[in-house]
Motif scaffolding. Structure first.
Motif, PDB file in Angstrom:
ATOM      1  N   SER A 302      24.421  -3.974  -4.323  1.00 19.92           N
ATOM      2  CA  SER A 302      23.850  -3.204  -5.269  1.00 19.92           C
ATOM      3  C   SER A 302      22.318  -3.598  -5.748  1.00 19.92           C
ATOM      4  O   SER A 302      21.509  -2.767  -6.084  1.00 19.92           O
ATOM      5  CB  SER A 302      24.511  -2.521  -6.467  1.00 19.92           C
ATOM      6  OG  SER A 302      24.806  -3.916  -6.798  1.00 19.92           O
ATOM      7  N   LYS A 303      22.179  -4.688  -5.939  1.00 16.80           N
ATOM      8  CA  LYS A 303      21.102  -5.460  -6.232  1.00 16.80           C
ATOM      9  C   LYS A 303      20.034  -5.637  -4.546  1.00 16.80           C
ATOM     10  O   LYS A 303      19.937  -6.332  -4.084  1.00 16.80           O
ATOM     11  CB  LYS A 303      21.066  -6.775  -6.520  1.00 16.80           C
ATOM     12  CG  LYS A 303      21.474  -6.908  -7.892  1.00 16.80           C
ATOM     13  CD  LYS A 303      21.399  -8.167  -8.530  1.00 16.80           C
ATOM     14  CE  LYS A 303      21.304  -8.404 -10.065  1.00 16.80           C
ATOM     15  NZ  LYS A 303      20.994  -9.784 -10.483  1.00 16.80           N
ATOM     16  N   ASN A 304      19.485  -4.380  -4.483  1.00 18.93           N
ATOM     17  CA  ASN A 304      18.869  -3.996  -3.041  1.00 18.93           C
ATOM     18  C   ASN A 304      17.345  -4.089  -3.163  1.00 18.93           C
ATOM     19  O   ASN A 304      16.656  -3.524  -2.288  1.00 18.93           O
ATOM     20  CB  ASN A 304      19.531  -2.906  -2.241  1.00 18.93           C
ATOM     21  CG  ASN A 304      19.578  -1.721  -2.969  1.00 18.93           C
ATOM     22  OD1 ASN A 304      19.237  -1.649  -4.374  1.00 18.93           O
ATOM     23  ND2 ASN A 304      20.018  -0.596  -2.373  1.00 18.93           N
ATOM     24  N   SER A 305      16.729  -4.027  -4.480  1.00 17.05           N
ATOM     25  CA  SER A 305      15.547  -3.853  -4.577  1.00 17.05           C
ATOM     26  C   SER A 305      14.845  -5.381  -5.303  1.00 17.05           C
ATOM     27  O   SER A 305      15.475  -6.037  -5.345  1.00 17.05           O
ATOM     28  CB  SER A 305      15.147  -2.879  -5.283  1.00 17.05           C
ATOM     29  OG  SER A 305      13.805  -2.540  -5.427  1.00 17.05           O
ATOM     30  N   TYR A 306      13.631  -5.252  -5.632  1.00 24.33           N
ATOM     31  CA  TYR A 306      12.992  -6.431  -6.275  1.00 24.33           C
ATOM     32  C   TYR A 306      12.056  -5.990  -7.113  1.00 24.33           C
ATOM     33  O   TYR A 306      11.363  -5.045  -7.257  1.00 24.33           O
ATOM     34  CB  TYR A 306      12.126  -7.042  -5.029  1.00 24.33           C
ATOM     35  CG  TYR A 306      12.952  -7.705  -3.990  1.00 24.33           C
ATOM     36  CD1 TYR A 306      13.497  -8.981  -4.132  1.00 24.33           C
ATOM     37  CD2 TYR A 306      13.301  -6.959  -2.950  1.00 24.33           C
ATOM     38  CE1 TYR A 306      14.360  -9.366  -2.999  1.00 24.33           C
ATOM     39  CE2 TYR A 306      14.223  -7.189  -2.098  1.00 24.33           C
ATOM     40  CZ  TYR A 306      14.697  -8.838  -1.940  1.00 24.33           C
ATOM     41  OH  TYR A 306      15.627  -9.018  -0.870  1.00 24.33           O
ATOM     42  N   ASP A 307      12.098  -6.865  -8.410  1.00 21.06           N
ATOM     43  CA  ASP A 307      11.404  -6.365  -9.524  1.00 21.06           C
ATOM     44  C   ASP A 307       9.713  -7.240  -9.384  1.00 21.06           C
ATOM     45  O   ASP A 307       9.773  -8.326  -9.306  1.00 21.06           O
ATOM     46  CB  ASP A 307      11.824  -7.235 -10.861  1.00 21.06           C
ATOM     47  CG  ASP A 307      11.130  -6.916 -12.089  1.00 21.06           C
ATOM     48  OD1 ASP A 307       9.934  -6.281 -11.982  1.00 21.06           O
ATOM     49  OD2 ASP A 307      11.746  -7.099 -13.075  1.00 21.06           O
ATOM     50  N   ILE A 308       8.988  -6.261  -8.817  1.00 22.58           N
ATOM     51  CA  ILE A 308       7.595  -6.913  -8.413  1.00 22.58           C
ATOM     52  C   ILE A 308       6.539  -5.982  -9.223  1.00 22.58           C
ATOM     53  O   ILE A 308       6.395  -4.668  -9.069  1.00 22.58           O
ATOM     54  CB  ILE A 308       7.360  -6.632  -7.132  1.00 22.58           C
ATOM     55  CG1 ILE A 308       8.381  -7.429  -6.293  1.00 22.58           C
ATOM     56  CG2 ILE A 308       5.688  -7.214  -6.625  1.00 22.58           C
ATOM     57  CD1 ILE A 308       8.325  -7.141  -4.804  1.00 22.58           C
ATOM     58  N   ASN A 309       5.736  -6.533 -10.128  1.00 18.60           N
ATOM     59  CA  ASN A 309       4.924  -5.895 -10.936  1.00 18.60           C
ATOM     60  C   ASN A 309       3.579  -5.413  -9.876  1.00 18.60           C
ATOM     61  O   ASN A 309       2.916  -6.636  -9.312  1.00 18.60           O
ATOM     62  CB  ASN A 309       4.279  -6.845 -11.931  1.00 18.60           C
ATOM     63  CG  ASN A 309       5.409  -6.980 -12.907  1.00 18.60           C
ATOM     64  OD1 ASN A 309       5.746  -6.312 -13.846  1.00 18.60           O
ATOM     65  ND2 ASN A 309       5.846  -8.211 -13.210  1.00 18.60           N
ATOM     66  N   LEU A 310       3.076  -4.494  -9.732  1.00 20.35           N
ATOM     67  CA  LEU A 310       1.960  -3.955  -9.110  1.00 20.35           C
ATOM     68  C   LEU A 310       0.639  -3.451  -9.892  1.00 20.35           C
ATOM     69  O   LEU A 310       0.945  -2.663 -10.834  1.00 20.35           O
ATOM     70  CB  LEU A 310       2.514  -3.014  -7.876  1.00 20.35           C
ATOM     71  CG  LEU A 310       3.577  -3.554  -7.070  1.00 20.35           C
ATOM     72  CD1 LEU A 310       4.328  -2.498  -6.090  1.00 20.35           C
ATOM     73  CD2 LEU A 310       3.118  -4.522  -6.175  1.00 20.35           C
ATOM     74  N   SER A 311      -0.558  -3.863  -9.412  1.00 16.63           N
ATOM     75  CA  SER A 311      -1.472  -3.056 -10.022  1.00 16.63           C
ATOM     76  C   SER A 311      -2.930  -2.610  -8.958  1.00 16.63           C
ATOM     77  O   SER A 311      -2.771  -3.239  -8.090  1.00 16.63           O
ATOM     78  CB  SER A 311      -2.086  -3.721 -11.085  1.00 16.63           C
ATOM     79  OG  SER A 311      -2.684  -5.239 -10.652  1.00 16.63           O
ATOM     80  N   VAL A 312      -3.440  -1.838  -9.654  1.00 16.75           N
ATOM     81  CA  VAL A 312      -4.679  -1.478  -8.799  1.00 16.75           C
ATOM     82  C   VAL A 312      -6.087  -1.345  -9.475  1.00 16.75           C
ATOM     83  O   VAL A 312      -5.804  -0.970 -10.855  1.00 16.75           O
ATOM     84  CB  VAL A 312      -4.465   0.065  -8.090  1.00 16.75           C
ATOM     85  CG1 VAL A 312      -5.799   0.444  -7.344  1.00 16.75           C
ATOM     86  CG2 VAL A 312      -3.212   0.216  -7.344  1.00 16.75           C
ATOM     87  N   GLU A 313      -7.012  -2.003  -9.175  1.00 16.03           N
ATOM     88  CA  GLU A 313      -8.294  -2.075  -9.926  1.00 16.03           C
ATOM     89  C   GLU A 313      -9.272  -1.387  -8.992  1.00 16.03           C
ATOM     90  O   GLU A 313      -9.281  -1.906  -7.771  1.00 16.03           O
ATOM     91  CB  GLU A 313      -8.479  -3.459 -10.362  1.00 16.03           C
ATOM     92  CG  GLU A 313      -7.589  -4.299 -11.125  1.00 16.03           C
ATOM     93  CD  GLU A 313      -7.897  -5.775 -11.332  1.00 16.03           C
ATOM     94  OE1 GLU A 313      -9.091  -6.109 -10.971  1.00 16.03           O
ATOM     95  OE2 GLU A 313      -6.995  -6.448 -11.490  1.00 16.03           O
ATOM     96  N   LEU A 314     -10.347  -0.838  -9.717  1.00 16.85           N
ATOM     97  CA  LEU A 314     -11.278  -0.130  -9.119  1.00 16.85           C
ATOM     98  C   LEU A 314     -12.595  -0.792  -9.585  1.00 16.85           C
ATOM     99  O   LEU A 314     -13.041  -0.943 -10.676  1.00 16.85           O
ATOM    100  CB  LEU A 314     -11.303   1.359  -9.399  1.00 16.85           C
ATOM    101  CG  LEU A 314     -11.558   2.362  -8.338  1.00 16.85           C
ATOM    102  CD1 LEU A 314     -10.907   3.606  -8.625  1.00 16.85           C
ATOM    103  CD2 LEU A 314     -12.824   2.317  -7.866  1.00 16.85           C
TER     104      LEU A 314
END
Ligand code: MN
Length: 433
Positions: A302-314
Motif C-alpha cells: 500500500s505504500k506505493n508512492s513517494y513523498d516528493i516536494n515539487l515546485s516550478v519557477e518562472l
C-alpha cells in the motif's frame, strides 16, 4: 534500504539544505568543460554536495569493483543499469562507504580526491541514459479533472476509462533532452475557433508540464507483462521532467489518436537519476483508488508512492528574480509507477533499460499547486502576476522554466536538483506560395 542511518556522515562538507546528501548519491553523466583543459570524455559520476564523484576513476583505482564490470567509463548509464539490482546495491554501498568519514581510502588520499572530485559548477551534465522509448502517462486526478472541466464538461470531467487504468501515450525518445537545453518555440497547425481551416503559425500557447519520469531498470520479454508486485524491481530511479507542450497545436490535432506534434519537440529531464533505494525512506500511500482496480493492477504494497516536494519557477528574460508559480507533491498522483509499468506491458509490450516514463502533469487540489500554466491561469482567464509585475498566461520567448524536487524526513534530504529550460523564438519559415 528503507530506514535512514542518521549516523552516516560524509568527510566532505555538505550543506544541510543540499539535495545531494550522502543518503542520495544520484547517478549522472558528466564531462569537464569550458576551458578545454580537462577531460572532455563523458563518464559516470554521482552528485555529492557541491561535487561530482568520478566513478570511472574509482573503477580504475580498484575501489569500485562490480560484477562483470567495468561500467562507468562510458557515455551512458545503460550498461550499469542493465547489470541488475545486485550491482546497484553493491555500487551504492561501496560509494556511500568511500564518501563516509569512517573509511580512509578516499578521505585520506588528497591525490585521489584531486583526480576524482569535481565541482558541479565546473562540469557539463549530459543525458544520463540512451533512451530507447519515451512514454507519458496522465495519472494526476486533479490535472485530468481540471483539463476535462475546461475543455469538456465540468459535471463529467473524467472520461470513464480514467479511474480504471493509467491512461498514457507513446511519445518520442529522440526529443528527450537534458536540463539546460534551449527550447525553440514550435510552429504547426492551429485552428482558430471561428475559422473553417487551420493556419500555420508559431505556437501561441506554449506550456510546461511539471512531471517526474521513472527510468526502466530491467527489460521484459515481448509477450510477457510485468506483474504489479514485481514492477518496482524494474525501476532504476527517477528524474524531474518538464514535458513541454504546445496547447493550441494539441487542441486541433489530438482527436482521435491523442497527442502528436504538440508533445514531440522537447521532453526535458534533470541530469541526476535519483535511485529507488535513495527514495525508499520516503515511501507513502497513493490516494485511495475507487473503484478498486482490476486484479492485474491491484498492488499488495500500500505504500506505493513517494513523498516528493515539487515546485516550478518562472524567470522572464532580464528579470532579477524567478517567481514560484506552483508548489505540489508527487504523492498526490492517483496511479503508482508500478501500476503504470504493469499496465504498459499488460498486452505484451516490451520495455527496455533506459526507457523513460513520464508521470503526467502533477497537480494538487489548490490553484497554487497546479502543474501547468493552462491550469494555473485557467485557460488564460486568470493571468499570473510575476515578481517584476509582468503577467503570464502561457510561456513567452526568453522565459526560463525551472523545476525542483526533494524529499525530506528526520533532517535528511534527498533531492533531484533542477530541470531548467529557456524558450527561444520560433524559427522563421518561407514556404513560398
Ligand atoms: Mn505530459
Amino acid at each position: 534500504m528503507s530506514t535512514i542511518d542518521n549516523n552516516l556522515t560524509s568527510f566532505l562538507d555538505i550543506a544541510s539544505d543540499s539535495d545531494f546528501s550522502i543518503h542520495n548519491l544520484p547517478y549522472g553523466i558528466f564531462s569537464e568543460t569550458k576551458d578545454g583543459a580537462g577531460n572532455n570524455k563523458r563518464r559516470a559520476g554521482v552528485a555529492i554536495g557541491e561535487h561530482v564523484l568520478d566513478l570511472a576513476v574509482l573503477e580504475t583505482e580498484g575501489l569500485l569493483n562490480l560484477d562483470n564490470g567495468p561500467y562507468f567509463n562510458q557515455p551512458t548509464l545503460n550498461a550499469f543499469i542493465d547489470s541488475g539490482r545486485d550491482n546497484w546495491t553493491k555500487a551504492r554501498k561501496t560509494i556511500q562507504t568511500l564518501l563516509s568519514n569512517t573509511n580512509n581510502s578516499l578521505c585520506d588520499n588528497k591525490d585521489l580526491q584531486s583526480k576524482a572530485l569535481f565541482k558541479q559548477a565546473d562540469v557539463t551534465m549530459h543525458l544520463p541514459v540512451q533512451v530507447p522509448g519515451f512514454t507519458d502517462f496522465y495519472s494526476s486526478k486533479e490535472h485530468a479533472t481540471n483539463v476535462g472541466t475546461m475543455f469538456r464538461d465540468p459535471s463529467n470531467a473524467l472520461l470513464p476509462n480514467w479511474t480504471e487504468m493509467p491512461v498514457g501515450y507513446n511519445g518520442r525518445a529522440s526529443t528527450v533532452i537534458v536540463s539546460g537545453s534551449d527550447v525553440i518555440r514550435p510552429s504547426g497547425q492551429l485552428k482558430p475557433n471561428a475559422d473553417d481551416r487551420p493556419i500555420f503559425s508559431p505556437c501561441k500557447r506554449l506550456d510546461f508540464e511539471l512531471e517526474t519520469a521513472f527510468v526502466v531498470g530491467k527489460n521484459n520479454n515481448i509477450g510477457q507483462p510485468i506483474a504489479v508486485d514485481n514492477a518496482i524491481d524494474h525501476i532504476f530511479g527517477m528524474v524531474l521532467l518538464n514535458d513541454w507542450s504546445a496547447r493550441d497545436i494539441q487542441k486541433w490535432e489530438y482527436v482521435p489518436l491523442g497527442p502528436f506534434n504538440a508533445k514531440t519537440f522537447a521532453s526535458e529531464v534533470s541530469p541526476w537519476i535519483v535511485t529507488m533505494d535513495a527514495l525508499a525512506p520516503f515511501k507513502t500511500p497513493c490516494p485511495t483508488q475507487e473503484p478498486k482496480p482490476l486484479a492485474y493492477l491491484n498492488q499488495k504494497d500500500s505504500k506505493n508512492s513517494y513523498d516528493i516536494n515539487l515546485s516550478v519557477e518562472l524567470l522572464p528574460e532580464n528579470a532579477d528574480n524567478a517567481t514560484v508559480v506552483c508548489e505540489t507533491n508527487f504523492k498526490y498522483m492517483y496511479w503508482s509507477m508500478a501500476q503504470q509499468l504493469t499496465h504498459h506491458t499488460i498486452t505484451g509490450c516490451k520495455v527496455e533499460v533506459g526507457d523513460m516514463m513520464g508521470s503526467g502533469t502533477i497537480s494538487g487540489s489548490t490553484p497554487d499547486s497546479y502543474g501547468s500554466m493552462l491550469e494555473i491561469a485557467w485557460n488564460a482567464t486568470k493571468p499570473v502576476t510575476l515578481k517584476g509585475g509582468e503577467t503570464r498566461s502561457f510561456i513567452e520567448d526568453g522565459d526560463t522554466v525551472i523545476m525542483k524536487g526533494y524529499s525530506e524526513k528526520d533532517g535528511i534530504r534527498v533531492g533531484f536538483g533542477e530541470v531548467r529550460g529557456k524558450v527561444l523564438p520560433a524559427l522563421s519559415f518561407d514556404f513560398g506560395e
